[in-house]
Design an enzyme around this catalytic site. Structure first.
Site, PDB file in Angstrom:
ATOM      1  N   HIS A 170      -1.147  -5.730   1.382  1.00 18.13           N
ATOM      2  CA  HIS A 170      -2.351  -6.560   1.238  1.00 18.13           C
ATOM      3  C   HIS A 170      -2.021  -7.783   0.390  1.00 18.13           C
ATOM      4  CE1 HIS A 170      -5.574  -3.536   2.495  1.00 18.13           C
ATOM      5  NE2 HIS A 170      -5.950  -4.662   3.056  1.00 18.13           N
TER       6      HIS A 170
ATOM      7  N   CYS B 198      -7.154  -2.396   8.074  1.00 19.56           N
ATOM      8  CA  CYS B 198      -5.811  -2.406   7.509  1.00 19.56           C
ATOM      9  C   CYS B 198      -5.294  -0.983   7.371  1.00 19.56           C
ATOM     10  CB  CYS B 198      -5.809  -3.123   6.169  1.00 19.56           C
ATOM     11  SG  CYS B 198      -6.171  -4.872   6.382  1.00 19.56           S
TER      12      CYS B 198
ATOM     13  N   GLU C 184       0.835  -1.198   0.000  1.00 17.88           N
ATOM     14  CA  GLU C 184       0.000   0.000   0.000  1.00 17.88           C
ATOM     15  C   GLU C 184       0.875   1.255   0.000  1.00 17.88           C
ATOM     16  OE1 GLU C 184      -3.082   0.057  -0.448  1.00 17.88           O
ATOM     17  OE2 GLU C 184      -3.628  -2.050  -0.103  1.00 17.88           O
TER      18      GLU C 184
HETATM   19  N1  PCA Z   1      -7.973  -7.309   6.057  1.00 16.17           N
HETATM   20  C1  PCA Z   1      -8.863  -6.234   6.447  1.00 16.17           C
HETATM   21  C2  PCA Z   1      -8.779  -6.185   7.945  1.00 16.17           C
HETATM   22  C3  PCA Z   1      -8.185  -7.480   8.357  1.00 16.17           C
HETATM   23  C4  PCA Z   1      -7.591  -8.031   7.130  1.00 16.17           C
HETATM   24  O1  PCA Z   1      -6.867  -9.038   7.060  1.00 16.17           O
HETATM   25  C5  PCA Z   1      -8.644  -4.938   5.700  1.00 16.17           C
HETATM   26  O2  PCA Z   1      -8.236  -5.002   4.522  1.00 16.17           O
HETATM   27  O3  PCA Z   1      -8.888  -3.860   6.235  1.00 16.17           O
END
Ligand code: PCA
Length: 202
Positions: free
Chosen positions: A166, A142, A80
């Site tokens: 991610h 996240c 990100e």
């Molecule tokens: N993904 C979520 C929260 C926990 C996770 O593994 C997110 O993308 O916010």
């Protein structure tokens, strides 16, 4: 770079398995090219997750922080670029459902990742793994913990690389969920190790 704090999340929403939890469990206590990996699992809770992360950060005093989260439906590993000062989206595991509130009333609107995100995507692609920089971490947990960690480091004026990556679903999760693309656990772990390699020089 000696010590890395690597975090993952517990399952949430309609995802009965969180592959980030499995990756962190697999790597906790291991070494990669002289980097000691300390793995921690966070709850999915707007009130608690950030506090947990900051507590682990203060206890462990790492030289870098990588937080992992599942992005169900994504096909690639996606570091990100930025976290925004906003909580919103679906309810969390404790029933909190924020409506666009700020994470820190006095904090900046956005905070950029201080991980080498270009190098990470390039190294992943070189190794044969689909990867690209993502320009939004969303407004859920996240984004929340990415923001809180970067904000904490910013306030302390420390030079500690920190950011969020991610990942797609694992096959284990995709089989149970039924409608999302997936990677093998082995490829997920290997790709995160490549991300960690990019910190070695820092
Ligand atoms: N993904 C979520 C929260 C926990 C996770 O593994 C997110 O993308 O916010």
């Amino acid at each position: 770079m000696k010590k890395l704090l690597l975090t993952g999340f517990e399952p949430f929403l309609d995802y009965p398995v969180n592959p980030t939890e499995k990756i962190v469990q697999a790597l906790d206590g291991t070494k990669r090219n002289h980097i000691n990996i300390v793995g921690k699992i966070l709850t999915v809770d707007f009130q608690q997750s950030g506090r947990q992360l900051l507590k682990y950060f203060r206890e462990e005093k790492p030289d870098a922080v990588i937080s992992l989260g599942l992005a169900g439906g994504r096909y690639k590993i996606t570091p990100e670029r930025i976290a925004i000062n906003c909580n919103d989206g679906a309810g969390d595991n404790r029933g909190n459902k924020p409506q666009g509130e700020k994470i820190d009333e006095n904090g900046p609107d956005g905070l950029f990742s201080t991980l080498p995100i270009r190098e990470i995507t390039a190294k992943l692609q070189e190794a044969g793994y689909p990867a690209e920089i993502s320009n939004t971490a969303g407004t859920y947990l996240c984004n929340n913990i990415m923001y809180q960690m970067l904000n904490e480091i910013r306030k302390s004026s420390k030079q500690i690389p920190s950011g969020f990556i991610h990942i797609p679903a694992s096959h284990e999760l995709a089989l149970r969920h039924g409608k999302i693309p997936s990677w093998s656990h082995r490829d997920l772990v290997e790709s995160i190790l490549i991300c960690i390699d990019c910190l070695a020089e820092m």
